[in-house]
Motif scaffolding. Structure first.
Motif, PDB file in Angstrom:
ATOM      1  N   LYS A  51       0.821  -1.344   0.045  1.00  0.00           N
ATOM      2  CA  LYS A  51       0.025  -0.070  -0.058  1.00  0.00           C
ATOM      3  C   LYS A  51       0.836   1.253  -0.022  1.00  0.00           C
ATOM      4  CE  LYS A  51      -1.303   1.700   3.996  1.00  0.00           C
ATOM      5  NZ  LYS A  51      -1.920   3.161   4.545  1.00  0.00           N
ATOM      6  N   MET A  52       0.551   2.259  -0.718  1.00  0.00           N
ATOM      7  CA  MET A  52       1.260   3.739  -0.828  1.00  0.00           C
ATOM      8  C   MET A  52       1.224   3.967   0.778  1.00  0.00           C
ATOM      9  SD  MET A  52       1.125   7.076  -3.146  1.00  0.00           S
ATOM     10  CE  MET A  52       1.280   6.066  -4.685  1.00  0.00           C
ATOM     11  N   SER A  53       2.583   4.279   1.395  1.00  0.00           N
ATOM     12  CA  SER A  53       2.459   4.827   2.484  1.00  0.00           C
ATOM     13  C   SER A  53       3.702   5.613   2.895  1.00  0.00           C
ATOM     14  CB  SER A  53       2.539   3.171   3.478  1.00  0.00           C
ATOM     15  OG  SER A  53       2.568   3.619   4.658  1.00  0.00           O
ATOM     16  N   LYS A  54       3.423   6.668   3.937  1.00  0.00           N
ATOM     17  CA  LYS A  54       4.550   7.322   4.076  1.00  0.00           C
ATOM     18  C   LYS A  54       5.775   6.621   4.771  1.00  0.00           C
ATOM     19  CE  LYS A  54       1.043  10.791   5.449  1.00  0.00           C
ATOM     20  NZ  LYS A  54       0.281  10.004   6.444  1.00  0.00           N
ATOM     21  N   SER A  55       5.416   5.759   5.625  1.00  0.00           N
ATOM     22  CA  SER A  55       6.360   4.767   6.392  1.00  0.00           C
ATOM     23  C   SER A  55       7.182   4.044   5.691  1.00  0.00           C
ATOM     24  CB  SER A  55       5.991   4.459   7.846  1.00  0.00           C
ATOM     25  OG  SER A  55       4.742   3.752   7.571  1.00  0.00           O
TER      26      SER A  55
END
Ligand code: AQP
Length: 341
Positions: free
Chosen positions: A210-214
């Motif tokens: 999933k596209m994710s900042k972390s």
């Protein structure tokens, strides 16, 4: 828009003076706003402003579970507010505020903790993921994160929660917590329901997670165009398409999937892929151009807002003040029901 359950929308026959149903959602200031946030959630935040009493929150208490630099947290909180406003949140039609500006959220979270079995929290998928992502920082806040999230929603008695599909388990847990509370102390809170966009899960540039900042696999939609282009060009496409002449499989290609949201011609584009008329690089250049063009006005607005931080801070303060009576009324009711008064 789709929901887990049928949304609690007022029937058409109700008088126009009936209060609008309430929607709530939160977003972490754990980095800059990315394409997954917008396609998966923010588009619904904007759409729901029209029909609902919409409350949106920058959840800085939540971000503390992984961000421990005070200056960075302050900066990101303001940047997230500017990003949301730039993408279409209108302070005249919704309430935007910072979670820690309404400390009633943490009091309610503590009270809800007392009806929440630890085993419910330990089985949460995001808790398990965070254990892998930040093994040296498994703080207690990560475990109780969903209880604070439930408090965020129910303190305003919101019935609808626009989120990405990754939040499905948290929303289910919120409903379980509400049921547990209502069973023990009487009917107090509505069961909140998730509402999804047409893109409930946007995959990251790695094409796997999933596209994710972390995770660091984001497309930062309000960044300078060069960075957006570099991020798009780094995207993993159909891994079985080795040579330029191999037919592509748009159904599994992350870049092709994004075309659905940036133009009406995606079926033609997909046909070009299937027949190898176009290659992956052509598709990436095209989608990069479209993303840059689509977000250019929002980027301009974002930069304007960031040049006037007092304007952003004023909107956030007014939002928190506007919510004070609602938050206090719920806390009075809850304290009364629980025997604290
Ligand atoms: N990839 C995604 N696809 C669809 N929806 C997404 N959302 C986030 N990523 C995607 C939705 O955006 C809202 C705000 O999310 P968030 O930033 O508060 O938290 P998150 O889901 O944890 O996003 P990140 O980028 O993965 O943050 P980090 O890495 O800091 O944990 C939510 O409604 C979310 O579902």
């Amino acid at each position: 828009m789709t929901t887990d359950l049928a949304p609690a929308v007022a029937p058409a026959s109700e008088p126009v003076t009936a209060p609008r149903p309430r929607t709530f959602s939160g977003i972490q200031p754990s980095g800059t706003v990315h394409l997954g946030n917008d396609l998966g959630a923010i588009r619904n935040y904007v759409a729901l402003q029209a029909e609902y009493e919409a409350i949106y929150c920058i959840v800085d208490y939540h971000a503390l579970t992984s961000t421990h630099d005070p200056d960075l947290l302050r900066t990101r909180t303001r940047e997230m507010a500017a990003g949301l406003l730039a993408l279409g949140l209108d302070p005249e039609r919704c309430t935007l505020f910072v979670q820690s500006h309404r400390p009633e959220h943490t009091e309610l979270a503590w009270l809800l903790c007392t009806v929440t079995p630890v085993s419910w929290l330990e089985r949460t998928p995001t808790y398990k993921e965070k254990q892998l992502l930040q093994p040296d920082d498994i703080n207690h806040g990560l475990l109780t994160y969903p209880v604070l999230q439930a408090a965020d929603i129910v303190i305003y008695k919101a019935s609808l929660v626009p989120v990405g599909r990754d939040q499905q388990a948290h929303l289910e847990l919120s409903r379980e917590i509400v049921r547990a509370f209502n069973r023990r102390y009487g009917d107090t809170f509505p069961e909140p329901q998730a509402v999804y966009t047409e893109a409930p899960v946007v995959f990251g540039t790695d094409g796997v997670k999933k596209m994710s900042k972390s995770v660091g696999n984001t497309i930062d939609i309000l960044a300078e165009p060069d960075l957006i282009r570099r991020q798009v060009m780094s995207m993993v496409t159909d891994t079985q398409r080795i040579k330029r002449t191999d037919p592509g499989r748009p159904e599994v290609c992350n870049v092709c999937q994004l075309q659905r949201f940036f133009g009406d011609d995606y079926e033609d584009l997909w046909e070009g892929e299937r027949t190898a008329r176009t290659g992956c690089v052509d598709m990436k250049k095209l989608i990069a151009d479209r993303i840059v063009r689509h977000y250019a006005p929002a980027r301009e607005r974002y930069l304007e807002l960031m040049a006037h931080p007092e304007e952003i801070d004023g909107i956030l303060e007014a939002g928190a003040d506007r919510l004070a009576p609602k938050a206090r009324a719920t806390m009075d009711e809850v304290r009364q029901r629980m025997g604290l008064r």
